[in-house]
Design an enzyme around this catalytic site. Sequence first.
Site, PDB file in Angstrom:
ATOM      1  N   ASP A 134       0.756  -1.088  -0.282  1.00 43.97           N
ATOM      2  CA  ASP A 134       0.017   0.119  -0.060  1.00 43.97           C
ATOM      3  C   ASP A 134       0.879   1.258  -0.003  1.00 43.97           C
ATOM      4  O   ASP A 134       1.685   1.437   0.886  1.00 43.97           O
ATOM      5  CB  ASP A 134      -0.768   0.030   1.270  1.00 43.97           C
ATOM      6  N   ASP A 184     -10.633   4.197  -1.237  1.00 36.55           N
ATOM      7  CA  ASP A 184     -11.378   3.037  -0.527  1.00 36.55           C
ATOM      8  C   ASP A 184     -12.791   2.887  -0.699  1.00 36.55           C
ATOM      9  O   ASP A 184     -13.295   4.003  -0.773  1.00 36.55           O
ATOM     10  CB  ASP A 184     -10.885   3.588   0.892  1.00 36.55           C
TER      11      ASP A 184
END
Length: 396
Positions: free
Chosen positions: A149, A219
């Site tokens: 990430d 997200d």
Amino acid sequence: MRIVVRCIVLFLALAPFVSSQTKSTASPAATPPMGWNSWNWFARKVTDKDVRQAADILVASGMRDAGYVYVNIDDTWEGQRDAAGVLHTNEKFPDMKVLADYVHSKGLKLGIYSSPGPQTCAGFEGSYGHEQQDADLYASWGIDYLKYDLCSFRRTMEQAAPGDKLKQNEMMRAAYEKMHQAILKTGRPMVYSLCQYGDDSVWQWGAQIGGNLWRDTDDINASFNSIALIGRAQAGLSKYAGPGHWNDPDMLEVGNGKLTLDENRTHMGMWAMLAAPLLAGNNLSQLTPEITAILTNREVIAINQDPLGREAERIFAEGPIEIWARPLADGSRAIAVFNFGEDESFLRGINLHLKEAGAGDEWKARDLWAGKDVGPAGNYKLTLKRHESVLLKLTR
Ligand code: GAL
């Protein structure tokens, strides 16, 4: 004798193709990865106990047997590095090797999370400057999947090349490639999941630097708005996905928040059509029979896992109504009709756009959520409520 010699020559001539063939079928992500990830429900709170419990329920609920085999620990497992730079787990995860052995003993695989930056998104230790050391550590534990990430590496890029987006993008690719090489060097197959929110059109280069999947949006959250926005934003991306390398519209929110059953089905059906990784993100200890049925619908999962690996494309859009279609390995087609509208919308005899879906009027249709054949697709009439969808398999 001659025949033998010819056979050998033929074998040698074919060898490069045979070996590349073997490589592609040996990809740990020949079909979209399926499993469970801790983030959407537990976020920072996840513990060793939660992960074991998730593994137990994946087995007991039938999810493992339906294909959900990865148990992925997201951010917040990381502790400190010791003097030799070796990363340790924090107090929530007493022994990662023992946990991996437990997960493996259930016929499941274990995934983990890190960042190319000095810190992860939740502020824990990232892999910056320790890529090989971390990859080796994961391999020694028996890790099968890494989500990597971007997080604080964005700051690293900005500091190294202030305002120079092109240079920063080069740095980002190099950082992802570096971890790919580190994983390869361990000799242990791991699914490599890129998470950098779609920056620099990652779908155009993710596969080249070894990504098996790449997040292509910000997200997700457990609201229909978020699901619909992300799902619809996949239009045009199908050409970048295929066996071994997938667009990732983020993990499932099925069973989370206040989603209705129609919304949960629409979410699951859309992710199935999109050949998206199916990583459940709910609290498995609160599984209801209805949510289990949605997550484990074999016919819907079969669309997602179809070996041809062709992601659906939008073939029709009119206001809140969209139709998406994909070809399947056996020559049949999957088609989904969505009502993204807020108002009740009654569709009577909607034209399924069968030609654009690659099917004909006389093709048979099967409603996968209802689990029943519904006759010739050309005569199919349907009504869809707010946020409802229908998923059909069309066969000749
Ligand atoms: C975000 C990522 C989420 C989750 C979180 C952990 O950047 O998109 O899926 O991994 O970080 O801190």
